[in-house]
Scaffold this motif. Sequence first.
Motif, PDB file in Angstrom:
ATOM      1  N   LEU A  10      17.795  -2.312  -2.427  1.00 58.94           N
ATOM      2  CA  LEU A  10      17.967  -0.830  -2.725  1.00 58.94           C
ATOM      3  C   LEU A  10      16.601  -0.399  -2.657  1.00 58.94           C
ATOM      4  N   ASP A  11      16.547   1.039  -2.148  1.00 63.66           N
ATOM      5  CA  ASP A  11      15.367   1.683  -2.395  1.00 63.66           C
ATOM      6  C   ASP A  11      15.392   2.573  -3.610  1.00 63.66           C
ATOM      7  N   ASN A  12      14.844   2.103  -4.454  1.00 65.04           N
ATOM      8  CA  ASN A  12      15.026   2.586  -6.009  1.00 65.04           C
ATOM      9  C   ASN A  12      14.246   3.602  -6.542  1.00 65.04           C
ATOM     10  N   THR A  13      13.631   4.384  -5.549  1.00 64.59           N
ATOM     11  CA  THR A  13      12.506   5.314  -5.790  1.00 64.59           C
ATOM     12  C   THR A  13      13.152   6.232  -6.708  1.00 64.59           C
ATOM     13  N   TRP A  14      14.307   6.787  -6.588  1.00 64.63           N
ATOM     14  CA  TRP A  14      14.846   7.909  -7.323  1.00 64.63           C
ATOM     15  C   TRP A  14      15.104   7.243  -8.674  1.00 64.63           C
ATOM     16  N   HIS A  38      10.364   0.123  -3.967  1.00 63.51           N
ATOM     17  CA  HIS A  38      10.074   1.350  -4.849  1.00 63.51           C
ATOM     18  C   HIS A  38       8.816   1.856  -4.397  1.00 63.51           C
ATOM     19  N   ALA A  39       8.927   3.243  -4.111  1.00 61.59           N
ATOM     20  CA  ALA A  39       7.674   4.075  -3.868  1.00 61.59           C
ATOM     21  C   ALA A  39       6.882   4.512  -5.060  1.00 61.59           C
ATOM     22  N   LEU A  40       6.041   3.595  -5.606  1.00 59.77           N
ATOM     23  CA  LEU A  40       5.349   3.896  -6.818  1.00 59.77           C
ATOM     24  C   LEU A  40       4.303   5.031  -6.608  1.00 59.77           C
ATOM     25  N   THR A  41       4.344   5.532  -5.581  1.00 60.97           N
ATOM     26  CA  THR A  41       3.656   6.968  -5.150  1.00 60.97           C
ATOM     27  C   THR A  41       4.410   8.112  -5.791  1.00 60.97           C
ATOM     28  N   LYS A  42       5.535   7.902  -6.378  1.00 54.12           N
ATOM     29  CA  LYS A  42       6.386   9.084  -6.876  1.00 54.12           C
ATOM     30  C   LYS A  42       6.170   8.826  -8.483  1.00 54.12           C
ATOM     31  N   TYR A  43       7.255   8.586  -9.277  1.00 52.15           N
ATOM     32  CA  TYR A  43       7.130   8.502 -10.386  1.00 52.15           C
ATOM     33  C   TYR A  43       6.187   7.476 -11.295  1.00 52.15           C
ATOM     34  N   ALA A  97      19.618   7.437   4.496  1.00 55.89           N
ATOM     35  CA  ALA A  97      18.578   6.536   4.161  1.00 55.89           C
ATOM     36  C   ALA A  97      17.248   7.475   4.050  1.00 55.89           C
ATOM     37  N   TYR A  98      16.254   6.901   3.485  1.00 58.48           N
ATOM     38  CA  TYR A  98      14.782   7.740   3.730  1.00 58.48           C
ATOM     39  C   TYR A  98      14.557   7.641   5.152  1.00 58.48           C
ATOM     40  N   GLY A  99      14.152   8.834   5.845  1.00 54.29           N
ATOM     41  CA  GLY A  99      14.017   8.978   7.303  1.00 54.29           C
ATOM     42  C   GLY A  99      13.259   7.792   7.905  1.00 54.29           C
ATOM     43  N   VAL A 131      -1.876   8.853  -5.590  1.00 52.93           N
ATOM     44  CA  VAL A 131      -1.835   7.567  -5.194  1.00 52.93           C
ATOM     45  C   VAL A 131      -0.533   7.068  -4.201  1.00 52.93           C
ATOM     46  N   LEU A 132      -1.022   6.122  -3.428  1.00 48.25           N
ATOM     47  CA  LEU A 132       0.134   5.673  -2.587  1.00 48.25           C
ATOM     48  C   LEU A 132       0.287   4.277  -2.907  1.00 48.25           C
ATOM     49  N   MET A 133       1.615   3.687  -3.389  1.00 50.50           N
ATOM     50  CA  MET A 133       1.773   2.408  -3.513  1.00 50.50           C
ATOM     51  C   MET A 133       3.123   2.063  -3.461  1.00 50.50           C
ATOM     52  N   PRO A 149       0.809  -1.363   0.095  1.00 48.95           N
ATOM     53  CA  PRO A 149      -0.122   0.091  -0.206  1.00 48.95           C
ATOM     54  C   PRO A 149       0.854   1.285  -0.133  1.00 48.95           C
ATOM     55  N   SER A 150       2.136   1.258   0.039  1.00 50.39           N
ATOM     56  CA  SER A 150       2.974   2.494   0.129  1.00 50.39           C
ATOM     57  C   SER A 150       4.365   2.008  -0.178  1.00 50.39           C
ATOM     58  N   GLY A 151       5.319   3.002  -0.485  1.00 54.67           N
ATOM     59  CA  GLY A 151       6.597   2.956  -0.624  1.00 54.67           C
ATOM     60  C   GLY A 151       7.091   2.336   1.025  1.00 54.67           C
ATOM     61  N   LEU A 152       6.623   3.173   1.932  1.00 56.69           N
ATOM     62  CA  LEU A 152       7.152   2.648   3.230  1.00 56.69           C
ATOM     63  C   LEU A 152       6.715   1.208   3.626  1.00 56.69           C
ATOM     64  N   ALA A 153       5.703   0.754   3.176  1.00 56.14           N
ATOM     65  CA  ALA A 153       5.063  -0.639   3.409  1.00 56.14           C
ATOM     66  C   ALA A 153       6.091  -1.717   2.765  1.00 56.14           C
ATOM     67  N   ALA A 154       6.574  -1.082   1.358  1.00 59.95           N
ATOM     68  CA  ALA A 154       7.611  -2.024   0.768  1.00 59.95           C
ATOM     69  C   ALA A 154       8.980  -2.085   1.613  1.00 59.95           C
ATOM     70  N   ILE A 155       9.295  -0.963   2.100  1.00 62.79           N
ATOM     71  CA  ILE A 155      10.575  -0.897   2.985  1.00 62.79           C
ATOM     72  C   ILE A 155      10.226  -1.953   4.094  1.00 62.79           C
ATOM     73  N   ALA A 156       9.081  -1.872   5.031  1.00 61.84           N
ATOM     74  CA  ALA A 156       8.822  -2.449   6.058  1.00 61.84           C
ATOM     75  C   ALA A 156       8.596  -3.843   5.806  1.00 61.84           C
ATOM     76  N   SER A 179       6.697  14.157  -0.955  1.00 62.22           N
ATOM     77  CA  SER A 179       6.591  13.475  -1.878  1.00 62.22           C
ATOM     78  C   SER A 179       6.835  13.966  -3.424  1.00 62.22           C
ATOM     79  N   TRP A 180       7.155  13.219  -4.459  1.00 64.79           N
ATOM     80  CA  TRP A 180       7.544  14.063  -5.658  1.00 64.79           C
ATOM     81  C   TRP A 180       7.218  13.065  -6.860  1.00 64.79           C
ATOM     82  N   GLY A 181       7.436  13.638  -8.005  1.00 61.40           N
ATOM     83  CA  GLY A 181       7.203  12.776  -9.306  1.00 61.40           C
ATOM     84  C   GLY A 181       5.931  13.170  -9.579  1.00 61.40           C
TER      85      GLY A 181
HETATM   86  C1  LIG Z   1       8.357   8.713  -0.774  1.00 62.19           C
HETATM   87  C2  LIG Z   1       9.679   7.780  -0.468  1.00 62.19           C
HETATM   88  C3  LIG Z   1       9.330   6.384   0.032  1.00 62.19           C
HETATM   89  C4  LIG Z   1       7.980   6.016   0.988  1.00 62.19           C
HETATM   90  O1  LIG Z   1       6.770   6.172  -0.081  1.00 62.19           O
HETATM   91  P1  LIG Z   1       5.621   6.352   0.448  1.00 62.19           P
HETATM   92  O2  LIG Z   1       4.591   5.682  -0.612  1.00 62.19           O
HETATM   93  O3  LIG Z   1       5.213   7.803   0.939  1.00 62.19           O
HETATM   94  O4  LIG Z   1       5.462   5.545   1.614  1.00 62.19           O
HETATM   95  C5  LIG Z   1      10.327   5.748   0.433  1.00 62.19           C
HETATM   96  N1  LIG Z   1      11.579   6.117  -0.394  1.00 62.19           N
HETATM   97  C6  LIG Z   1      12.004   7.105  -0.671  1.00 62.19           C
HETATM   98  C7  LIG Z   1      13.194   7.260  -1.192  1.00 62.19           C
HETATM   99  C8  LIG Z   1      11.100   8.119  -0.885  1.00 62.19           C
HETATM  100  O5  LIG Z   1      11.104   9.395  -1.503  1.00 62.19           O
END
Ligand SMILES: *Cc1c(COP(=O)(O)O)cnc(C)c1O
Length: 408
Positions: A183-187, A212-217, A111-113, A224-226, A85-92, A353-355
């Motif tokens: 890898l947090d591959n969001t960037w 990957h925070a699909l929330t972004k790009y 790292a992402y805070g 959307v949060l994913m 359901p979110s990028g942070l959920a992917a990390i967790a 957030s961004w993207g």
């Molecule tokens: C935004 C972001 C996340 C978390 O994504 P959410 O969908 O907001 O939980 C994780 N890692 C990086 C690098 C991010 O920029």
Amino acid sequence: MTQADPKLSTHLIHHPYQAPQDFSGPQPPVHKASTVFFENVQAMRERRWLDKSSYTYGLHGTPTTYTLEERLATLEGGLQCLLVPSGLAAIATVSLALLKTSDEVLLPDNAYGPNKSLAEGELAHYGIRHQYYDPMNAADLAAKITPATALVWLEAPGSVTMEFPDLIEQVRLCRERGVTTVLDNTWGAGLAFKPFDLLADGGSLGVDVTAHALTKYPSGGGDVLMGSIVTRNQPLHMRIKLAHMRMGLGVSGNDAEAVLRSLPSIGLRYHAQDHAARQLAQWLGRQTAVVQVLHSALEGAPGHAQWKQLCTSAQHPQGVAAGLFSVVIDARFGQEAVDLFCDSLRLFRIGYSWGGPVSLVMPYELPSMRHCATPQIELGTVVRFAIGLEDAGDLQADLAQALHIAFG
Ligand SMILES: *Cc1c(COP(=O)(O)O)cnc(C)c1O
């Protein structure tokens, strides 16, 4: 009560009309379900939720989520994908799936805070220890790997300060020690470099997992949060998938459809935002209030050489980067002046957030965010910009008027 009412209600649910099943259009259909029907009891007993050969329950996937998973695995160069359901959920999910009591996890200091908060909170409560390593010193990472190290988090570049690490060296030394890398591959988003094929030789060196925070790009809309978890190894995928199932994670069909709809334009959006961000970052670097520009693609930025090694190719001789960068405002201007600068921007909105289409700005207090020293970062206040899809000239004019108001 008449007999007609229950008859009608039943009729409306068990209606004899079946639409023809051969509809075909540009977008994949949206399937939404908790319940999935089985033809008979035997079919129910034979269905397997562990692969994508059939359907058992909404949480285990629908045609919509299977389709999105396969496209995302392709985007990042992996073979398997899980949606959360979110990028942070992917990390967790990755950390909880792959770590157990008395293990140790290593995180880059930039790292992402919330990834660091998870280590300091839930992971610590479960008896999982963590250490922060200097992302710009591979020897520091090497020295911190012990027999207890079960997972190493990587980010390229790091959050907020955008230092680009020597990812190849980091992955190589984790590989040598037999430690799983994620890898947090969001960037990078699967576009700046190939995380599972870092040497561009077909995959002799790569990370084990991407979050990957699909929330972004991939979403691209700011609405959307994913998150996704991609792997290129079936047993590793299954370990994460089992934890994913036990924790009851899933995404809505409508949200999956929103990401499927944006995915075809991700390359266009990413490159457009990259182009505008570099232009604006360079321009900001020439303004007197700005003492440093933190953008991996710019000469002199921390990790520029490592970025160049990983993110340039014959196809992209100028390299590829996300539309995200920070600047350091001269320490002679205090927090109040920096706040006034952010508040004076009209097109840039203040937000996380961004993207998405709207450009964003956010001031950060670096000392409170770091454990290791940050000798590569000049003294001052860090302000991060995420460039949207507005006209770059208009954004530059907006920055100019706000700089003038806040810093003279
Ligand atoms: C935004 C972001 C996340 C978390 O994504 P959410 O969908 O907001 O939980 C994780 N890692 C990086 C690098 C991010 O920029």
